[in-house]
Design an enzyme around this catalytic site. Structure first.
Site, short mmCIF file in Angstrom:
data_model
loop_
_atom_site.label_atom_id
_atom_site.label_comp_id
_atom_site.label_asym_id
_atom_site.label_seq_id
_atom_site.Cartn_x
_atom_site.Cartn_y
_atom_site.Cartn_z
N HIS A 1 0.82 -1.21 0.00
CA HIS A 1 0.00 0.00 0.00
C HIS A 1 0.86 1.27 0.00
O HIS A 1 0.46 2.29 -0.54
CB HIS A 1 -0.95 0.00 1.19
CG HIS A 1 -2.14 -0.87 1.00
ND1 HIS A 1 -3.41 -0.51 1.40
CD2 HIS A 1 -2.27 -2.10 0.43
CE1 HIS A 1 -4.27 -1.48 1.09
NE2 HIS A 1 -3.59 -2.45 0.52
N ASP B 1 7.91 5.43 0.03
CA ASP B 1 8.44 6.61 0.72
C ASP B 1 7.87 6.80 2.12
O ASP B 1 8.03 7.85 2.73
CB ASP B 1 8.16 7.87 -0.11
CG ASP B 1 6.68 8.19 -0.23
OD1 ASP B 1 5.83 7.35 0.15
OD2 ASP B 1 6.35 9.30 -0.73
N SER C 1 4.98 7.36 3.05
CA SER C 1 3.92 8.36 3.16
C SER C 1 2.67 7.78 3.82
O SER C 1 1.86 8.53 4.39
CB SER C 1 3.58 8.92 1.78
OG SER C 1 3.32 7.88 0.85
N GLU D 1 -2.68 9.60 3.68
CA GLU D 1 -2.98 8.32 3.03
C GLU D 1 -3.59 7.32 4.01
O GLU D 1 -4.44 6.51 3.63
CB GLU D 1 -1.70 7.72 2.43
CG GLU D 1 -1.16 8.46 1.22
CD GLU D 1 0.14 7.86 0.72
OE1 GLU D 1 0.37 6.65 0.95
OE2 GLU D 1 0.93 8.59 0.11
N PRO E 1 -6.57 -1.18 -5.88
CA PRO E 1 -7.62 -2.05 -6.44
C PRO E 1 -8.42 -2.79 -5.38
O PRO E 1 -7.91 -3.10 -4.30
CB PRO E 1 -6.82 -3.03 -7.29
CG PRO E 1 -5.49 -3.12 -6.60
CD PRO E 1 -5.22 -1.73 -6.11
N THR F 1 -0.85 -15.85 0.27
CA THR F 1 -0.64 -17.15 0.91
C THR F 1 -0.64 -17.03 2.44
O THR F 1 -0.89 -18.01 3.13
CB THR F 1 0.67 -17.80 0.43
OG1 THR F 1 0.78 -19.10 0.99
CG2 THR F 1 1.89 -17.00 0.83
#
EC number: 1.11.1.7
Length: 310
Positions: A61, A69, A71, A80, A152, A183
């Protein structure tokens, strides 16, 4: 565990990263850095083995929004971290503990972005996955906005999922290998509830799912909010996930589609048939992902607190 020569891998598959990052970046400035990270991750793994899945999710992510970075770690009302897809990301406290020890040992030296990368690497090895060297030298970003997060969902098409990776300089082998991190993954029941109850408004389960899995997931979701994405060896990093997909036992829709889509089914078969090959490719793909849009040199900063800009 399997040991791989990551420098050789980098030279052949992602040469641009050699100019930006290097294995042993902190060997002089903070020689104990990787040991500190490894020890704290090992402690956490001893308490909760799902830390591997959590760190893999965090790393993915972070890297797929503005690059690797850190963020994602910033605390603010519009960072974020506040975006919907990041609501399930956890183990921020572990990153804080690692950062605190590194700051005590080597102030303002090791980036939060490298902490995420190293901690993820170490957690994979603890779960039975490959042990490998990974280049470091990333710096921390100066921007974190929730509007930049466009990750997504579980119903994305295979073409859409693969394009997400190719847009970052990777290929179909990378895409399937990195999705193979499922997994050790856990999925909220809400992400696949339609597949086990009312698929696309039909009033019936998804016909592409093994009926025995439908029944098992229904039972699981009556008593729990989540289920393992690999129903065979849920805490073990191996290729059983791909073997399950070939038996129609993929929990998320996008996972199951990998086994039947013309673009990816051959790759799924190769990983399912060869655990060592899957692990080698996973290393290559993690190194590629870890070099996506990185900040190096004088760009960005080295945060003193991973949750705040300096």
């Amino acid at each position: 565990m399997v040991k791989f020569s990551s420098l050789l891998v980098l030279f052949f598959i992602f040469p641009i990263a050699l100019a930006q990052l290097r294995v042993g970046f902190y060997s002089q400035s903070c020689p104990q850095a990787e040991t500190i990270v490894r020890n704290l991750v090992r402690q956490r793994f001893g308490v909760d083995q799902t830390v591997t899945a959590a760190l893999l999710r965090m790393h993915f992510h972070d890297c797929f929004v503005r690059g690797c970075d850190a963020s994602l770690l910033i605390d603010s009302t519009n960072s974020e971290k506040t975006a919907g897809p990041n609501g399930s990301v956890r183990e921020f406290d572990l990153i804080d503990r690692i950062k605190a020890q590194l700051e005590a040992a080597c102030p303002s030296t090791v980036s939060c972005a490298d902490i995420i990368t190293l901690a993820t690497r170490d957690s994979v090895a603890l779960a039975g996955g490959p042990s490998y060297s990974i280049p470091t030298g990333r710096r921390d970003g100066l921007v974190s906005n929730n509007v930049d997060v466009a990750l997504p969902g579980p119903t994305i098409s295979v073409a859409g999922a693969v394009s997400l990776f190719t847009n970052k300089g990777m290929n179909v082998f990378d895409a399937v290998a990195l999705i193979g991190a499922h997994t050790v993954g856990q999925g909220n029941c809400g992400l696949f509830n339609d597949r086990i109850t009312n698929f696309q408004g039909t009033g019936r389960p998804d016909p592409s799912m093994d009926p025995a899995l439908v029944s098992s997931l229904r039972n699981t979701c009556r008593n729990s909010a989540s289920a393992a994405l690999d129903q065979s060896t849920p805490l073990r990093f191996d290729n059983q996930f791909f073997k399950q997909l070939r038996k129609r036992r993929g929990v998320l829709q996008v996972d199951q589609r990998l086994a039947t889509d013309r673009q990816t089914r051959g790759v799924v078969a190769r990983y399912a048939n060869n655990n060592a090959f899957f692990k080698r490719q996973f290393v290559r793909s993690m190194i590629k992902m870890g070099a996506v849009d990185v900040l190096t040199g004088r760009a960005g900063e080295i945060r003193r607190n991973c949750r705040r800009f300096n």
